[in-house]
Design a protein around this motif. Structure first.
Motif, short mmCIF file in Angstrom:
data_model
loop_
_atom_site.label_atom_id
_atom_site.label_comp_id
_atom_site.label_asym_id
_atom_site.label_seq_id
_atom_site.Cartn_x
_atom_site.Cartn_y
_atom_site.Cartn_z
N MET A 217 7.06 16.88 13.77
CA MET A 217 6.29 15.93 12.97
C MET A 217 5.40 15.09 13.89
O MET A 217 5.81 14.73 14.99
N THR A 218 4.19 14.82 13.42
CA THR A 218 3.21 14.03 14.17
C THR A 218 2.92 12.74 13.42
O THR A 218 2.65 12.76 12.21
N THR A 219 2.97 11.61 14.11
CA THR A 219 2.53 10.34 13.52
C THR A 219 1.08 10.12 13.90
O THR A 219 0.70 10.24 15.07
N THR A 220 0.25 9.81 12.91
CA THR A 220 -1.17 9.62 13.17
C THR A 220 -1.70 8.54 12.25
O THR A 220 -0.97 7.99 11.42
N GLN A 221 -2.95 8.21 12.42
CA GLN A 221 -3.60 7.18 11.59
C GLN A 221 -4.54 7.85 10.61
O GLN A 221 -5.33 8.72 10.99
N ALA A 222 -4.44 7.45 9.34
CA ALA A 222 -5.28 8.03 8.30
C ALA A 222 -5.91 6.93 7.46
O ALA A 222 -5.40 5.81 7.38
N ALA A 223 -7.02 7.27 6.81
CA ALA A 223 -7.65 6.37 5.85
C ALA A 223 -7.08 6.70 4.48
O ALA A 223 -7.43 7.71 3.88
N VAL A 224 -6.19 5.86 3.99
CA VAL A 224 -5.50 6.11 2.73
C VAL A 224 -6.20 5.39 1.59
O VAL A 224 -6.60 4.23 1.73
N VAL A 225 -6.39 6.09 0.48
CA VAL A 225 -6.84 5.47 -0.77
C VAL A 225 -5.60 5.27 -1.62
O VAL A 225 -4.95 6.24 -2.03
N GLU A 226 -5.24 4.02 -1.87
CA GLU A 226 -3.97 3.73 -2.53
C GLU A 226 -3.99 4.00 -4.03
O GLU A 226 -2.99 4.42 -4.61
N SER A 227 -5.14 3.79 -4.67
CA SER A 227 -5.25 3.95 -6.12
C SER A 227 -6.72 4.13 -6.47
O SER A 227 -7.60 3.83 -5.65
N PRO A 228 -7.03 4.62 -7.67
CA PRO A 228 -8.43 4.81 -8.04
C PRO A 228 -9.23 3.53 -7.91
O PRO A 228 -8.85 2.48 -8.43
N GLY A 229 -10.33 3.60 -7.18
CA GLY A 229 -11.19 2.46 -6.98
C GLY A 229 -10.84 1.60 -5.78
O GLY A 229 -11.59 0.67 -5.45
N ALA A 230 -9.72 1.88 -5.13
CA ALA A 230 -9.31 1.10 -3.96
C ALA A 230 -10.13 1.49 -2.74
O ALA A 230 -10.75 2.56 -2.68
N ALA A 231 -10.12 0.61 -1.75
CA ALA A 231 -10.85 0.87 -0.51
C ALA A 231 -10.10 1.87 0.36
O ALA A 231 -8.90 2.14 0.15
N PHE A 232 -10.80 2.42 1.34
CA PHE A 232 -10.16 3.21 2.39
C PHE A 232 -9.45 2.23 3.34
O PHE A 232 -10.09 1.32 3.87
#
Length: 369
Positions: free
Chosen positions: A1-16
């Motif tokens: 398993m690799t830990t990395t940084q991602a741009a997550v969209v939490e819900s519709p219309g939310a920011a990255f």
């Protein structure tokens, strides 16, 4: 398993939002790629806004370029250290895939656009033990590392900058492919490209590499129209307040245009493109409006052989087209650089806002800035 940084969209219309996530080790037919550049496309923003169903929280991104770090069992296409472009995925076994048209794969929509998971229901991305929507277009490249499907990875020569390679994954192959693979204009014909964003300008570049006599770029931003003229358009049209169909017929001496690329996703623009067609002409529909948008067409306009052709990803076979596009960039024949504005990955939300507002033609995120 690799830990990395991602741009997550939490819900519709939310920011990255940048978050630490965990990636599975690559499984059968998967590849771990260290991302170097990724393009922002309108499809990413449409999904993030909730207009296309995708499991959120999730990680988007479908114009990736990077370096292979690890390959899963059965992978023979690439090896660690190879430079790759990450594009759409496909099953490889349906009728369309077998005859070289993977953009029309029977599993295209669930595998690329709305599924967010592997065929077995798992996701390669998780956070705190909870699965996130991933595998967007077989890659989810808005992250410092991506577990990509082998079918979505294309090996390229290591001598081109990653920021020039990333747009080949979607926008450039879509625009050029719409001209080369779908319309296939004959020598001496005319073509109008409606829309001067990244896809439309790629179509202009593609048309400039064919023996057409007229390339008419149609848009509403003066700077983009000026750029279109520099990269191959013989005519430019600011469509603001214009009867576009009449203007296109006027430019072609009343005959109408032989081919149209509609890269806006506006039903009125599409209708104007159809109205401007010469007999036996064809319009390639590339722009994607929201689901459910309809266009009314007078059937008698179609009887003289006029055609309306839907196009996905330029009807491209990425393993063939993307290396060709890279060679054309290397040879100075595909001027992608003027379209690009770069941002640090950490500034993805500002980059997305600028792209949405029309400040940029092709927005590229850099992971090593």
């Amino acid at each position: 398993m690799t830990t990395t940084q991602a741009a997550v969209v939490e819900s519709p219309g939310a920011a990255f939002t940048l978050r630490d996530v965990e990636l599975d080790a690559p499984r059968q037919g998967e590849i771990l790629v260290r991302m170097k550049a990724a393009g922002i496309c309108h499809t990413d923003l449409t999904v993030a806004a909730g207009h296309i169903p995708f499991p959120l929280p999730g990680v988007l991104g479908h114009e990736g370029a990077g370096v292979v770090e690890e390959t899963g069992p059965g992978v023979t296409k690439v090896k660690p250290g190879d430079h790759v472009v990450l594009t759409f995925t496909s099953c490889g076994s349906c009728a369309s895939c077998r005859i070289g048209h993977p953009a029309y794969c029977t599993t295209w929509i669930p595998q690329n656009l709305i599924g967010g998971k592997r065929a077995d229901g798992s996701s390669p991305i998780s956070r705190g033990g909870v699965a996130l929507g991933g595998r967007f277009f077989g890659q989810s490249s808005f992250a410092r590392h991506s577990v990509a499907d082998e079918r979505s990875v294309v090996k390229v020569d290591p001598d081109l900058p990653f920021e020039l390679l990333a747009p080949l994954a979607c926008s450039v192959q879509t625009g050029t492919g719409a001209v080369w693979n779908t319309l296939r204009p004959e020598p001496g014909t005319s073509i109008a490209v409606i829309g001067t964003g990244a896809v439309g300008l790629a179509a202009v570049m593609g048309a400039a590499l064919t023996p057409v006599s007229q390339i008419i770029a149609v848009g509403r931003q003066a700077a983009q129209l000026e750029l279109a003229a520099k990269i191959g358009a013989t005519h430019t049209v600011d469509s603001t307040g214009l009867d576009l169909a009449a203007e296109l017929r006027k430019i072609t001496g009343g005959a109408g245009v032989d081919y149209v690329v509609e890269a806006v996703g506006n039903p009125d623009v599409l209708r104007a493109g159809i109205e401007a067609l010469a007999p036996r002409g064809a319009v390639a529909v590339v722009g994607a409006p929201p689901y459910g948008v309809e266009v009314s067409v007078d059937v008698h306009r179609l009887l003289p052989g006029r055609r309306i052709l839907g196009v996905c990803e330029g009807d491209s076979d990425p393993d063939r087209l993307i290396p060709l596009l890279a060679r054309l960039i290397r040879g100075g024949r595909l001027p992608v650089q003027p379209l690009i504005r770069e941002y640090d990955f950490a500034d993805i939300q500002a980059a997305a806002d600028d792209f949405r507002s029309g400040k940029n033609i092709k927005t590229i995120l850099r992971f090593d800035a």
